[in-house]
Design a protein around this motif. Structure first.
Motif, PDB file in Angstrom:
ATOM      1  N   ALA A 181       0.847  -1.188   0.000  1.00  0.00           N
ATOM      2  CA  ALA A 181       0.000   0.000   0.000  1.00  0.00           C
ATOM      3  C   ALA A 181       0.885   1.242   0.000  1.00  0.00           C
ATOM      4  N   THR A 182       0.256   2.390  -0.227  1.00  0.00           N
ATOM      5  CA  THR A 182       0.955   3.672  -0.214  1.00  0.00           C
ATOM      6  C   THR A 182       0.296   4.578   0.807  1.00  0.00           C
ATOM      7  N   VAL A 183       1.082   5.172   1.688  1.00  0.00           N
ATOM      8  CA  VAL A 183       0.567   6.095   2.701  1.00  0.00           C
ATOM      9  C   VAL A 183       0.267   7.420   2.019  1.00  0.00           C
ATOM     10  N   ILE A 210       4.631  10.047   4.543  1.00  0.00           N
ATOM     11  CA  ILE A 210       3.609  10.257   3.525  1.00  0.00           C
ATOM     12  C   ILE A 210       4.210   9.904   2.163  1.00  0.00           C
ATOM     13  N   ASP A 211       3.439   9.295   1.282  1.00  0.00           N
ATOM     14  CA  ASP A 211       3.826   8.834  -0.055  1.00  0.00           C
ATOM     15  C   ASP A 211       4.855   7.704  -0.040  1.00  0.00           C
ATOM     16  N   SER A 212       5.045   7.050   1.099  1.00  0.00           N
ATOM     17  CA  SER A 212       5.955   5.909   1.139  1.00  0.00           C
ATOM     18  C   SER A 212       5.174   4.624   0.851  1.00  0.00           C
ATOM     19  N   HIS A 213       5.851   3.665   0.253  1.00  0.00           N
ATOM     20  CA  HIS A 213       5.254   2.355  -0.010  1.00  0.00           C
ATOM     21  C   HIS A 213       5.536   1.468   1.193  1.00  0.00           C
ATOM     22  N   VAL A 214       4.485   0.877   1.751  1.00  0.00           N
ATOM     23  CA  VAL A 214       4.605   0.052   2.948  1.00  0.00           C
ATOM     24  C   VAL A 214       3.915  -1.288   2.726  1.00  0.00           C
ATOM     25  N   SER A 215       4.276  -2.233   3.545  1.00  0.00           N
ATOM     26  CA  SER A 215       3.621  -3.531   3.549  1.00  0.00           C
ATOM     27  C   SER A 215       2.663  -3.558   4.743  1.00  0.00           C
ATOM     28  N   ILE A 216       1.407  -3.915   4.493  1.00  0.00           N
ATOM     29  CA  ILE A 216       0.417  -4.020   5.558  1.00  0.00           C
ATOM     30  C   ILE A 216      -0.177  -5.420   5.532  1.00  0.00           C
TER      31      ILE A 216
END
Length: 108
Positions: A50-52, A86-92
């Protein structure tokens, strides 16, 4: 013998009584739904990307509410105490309970 209430008094306060009763019934229904979801065991946990997009800082111990966009463009809200850019790609994680309830969280 005098009565503590009259028909005219009840008619005058009927709308407030109905609204108050509906409010408490709604609160009870929401609390019951949370109790049922908390009691249901976790069936699956899937890792997704996902992207914050934004953050709303809470007051007290509520942490921060993040708005994230999933790979397919769907927005989700996640409450977390840790900072995320903000605008960082993260794993959820997409967590599914036995009763079908789905929620998202950051991995621990």
């Amino acid at each position: 013998m005098s009565m503590p209430w009259t028909y005219a008094g009840l008619k005058r306060n009927a709308l407030g009584l109905v609204i108050s009763g509906c409010f408490f019934a709604m609160l009870f229904a929401l609390a019951r739904n949370d109790w049922a979801n908390d009691a249901s065991p976790i069936r699956t946990v899937e890792a997704i990307d996902a992207t914050v997009k934004s953050a709303q800082w809470g007051k007290g111990s509520h942490g921060t509410i993040y708005v994230l966009f999933l790979e397919n463009g769907s927005p989700v809200l996640i409450n977390d105490d840790r900072p995320h850019l903000i605008d960082s790609h993260v794993s959820i994680e997409r967590v599914t309970r036995d009763n079908g309830f789905i929620f998202y969280r950051f991995p621990e």
